[in-house]
Design an enzyme around this catalytic site. Structure first.
Site, PDB file in Angstrom:
ATOM      1  N   HIS A 178       0.833  -1.206   0.000  1.00 42.46           N
ATOM      2  CA  HIS A 178       0.000   0.000   0.000  1.00 42.46           C
ATOM      3  C   HIS A 178       0.868   1.257   0.000  1.00 42.46           C
ATOM      4  O   HIS A 178       2.027   1.237   0.414  1.00 42.46           O
ATOM      5  CB  HIS A 178      -0.941   0.016   1.207  1.00 42.46           C
ATOM      6  CG  HIS A 178      -0.240   0.071   2.531  1.00 42.46           C
ATOM      7  ND1 HIS A 178       0.325   1.233   3.030  1.00 42.46           N
ATOM      8  CD2 HIS A 178       0.004  -0.890   3.444  1.00 42.46           C
ATOM      9  CE1 HIS A 178       0.865   0.986   4.200  1.00 42.46           C
ATOM     10  NE2 HIS A 178       0.705  -0.296   4.479  1.00 42.46           N
ATOM     11  N   GLU A 190      -2.205  -7.481   7.537  1.00 34.81           N
ATOM     12  CA  GLU A 190      -0.876  -7.308   8.123  1.00 34.81           C
ATOM     13  C   GLU A 190      -0.790  -8.088   9.431  1.00 34.81           C
ATOM     14  O   GLU A 190      -1.812  -8.500   9.987  1.00 34.81           O
ATOM     15  CB  GLU A 190      -0.624  -5.808   8.368  1.00 34.81           C
ATOM     16  CG  GLU A 190       0.717  -5.452   8.980  1.00 34.81           C
ATOM     17  CD  GLU A 190       1.925  -5.863   8.157  1.00 34.81           C
ATOM     18  OE1 GLU A 190       2.176  -7.079   8.047  1.00 34.81           O
ATOM     19  OE2 GLU A 190       2.618  -4.973   7.624  1.00 34.81           O
TER      20      GLU A 190
END
Length: 189
Positions: free
Chosen positions: A8, A81
């Site tokens: 990202h 994550e």
């Protein structure tokens, strides 16, 4: 088949130096520009599908990468994550204060070990390989689990990441997978 792993773009928490595993913050203007650069790197890749974690920063990254393209997109919890437990949202200085090596994980803080996060992420990739045995799949997600995947394939990268820093925001890493076996094609470009 090939996975194109795109980290990202820069987020508000990245700028503020705050820990974000499962907690979230939006992409910054610079983060959006990083993702637009990543989109240019993969604009000629024929993708069969795109996936992201369920985090806003990863979903926004996927939507920007696929802007104007008619490619199926889905968001999966398995791509999240590493969970940092009670350190979520805390200053990154807490790592040093508590003597935490990021790559050891966060079990003591009520989060995940790196092995748990890695197993979850790789299991998700293996399921996606079964679903898409041919072609290219885009994965928009997070630096920690992507770095762990890279140094699982090639252990020499762990020292490189510890010394020079991890995957940059908006970077593209390419992994080839066949019958669950992974091979690095390129890292962090």
């Amino acid at each position: 088949m090939r996975f194109y792993l795109i980290r990202h773009g820069e987020t508000l928490f990245n700028v503020k130096g705050q820990i974000q595993g499962w907690c979230d913050s939006p992409l910054t203007k610079k983060g959006i520009e990083q993702v637009q650069d990543a989109r240019k790197k993969v604009e000629n890749v024929d993708f069969v599908a795109g996936y992201s974690s369920t985090a806003e920063r990863a979903k926004d990254t996927l939507h920007i990468v696929f802007e104007g393209r008619d490619i199926p997109q889905k968001h999966l919890k398995g791509l999240r994550e590493i969970y940092t437990g009670e350190l979520e949202g805390e200053p990154e200085s807490m790592y040093a204060k508590l003597g935490i090596n990021y790559f050891d994980g966060f079990k003591a803080q009520g989060g995940e070990s790196f092995d748990e996060a890695l197993d979850r992420f790789i299991s998700t990739l293996q399921e996606l390989e079964k679903k898409h045995p041919e072609g290219n799949v885009c994965i928009c997600g997070h630096g920690g689990v992507m770095m762990a995947t890279v140094f699982t394939i090639d252990p020499s990268y762990k020292a490189i990441f510890e010394e020079k820093g991890g995957l940059k925001n908006g970077s593209v890493t390419i992994i080839e997978m066949e019958k669950g076996e992974m091979k690095l094609i390129s890292v962090g470009e």
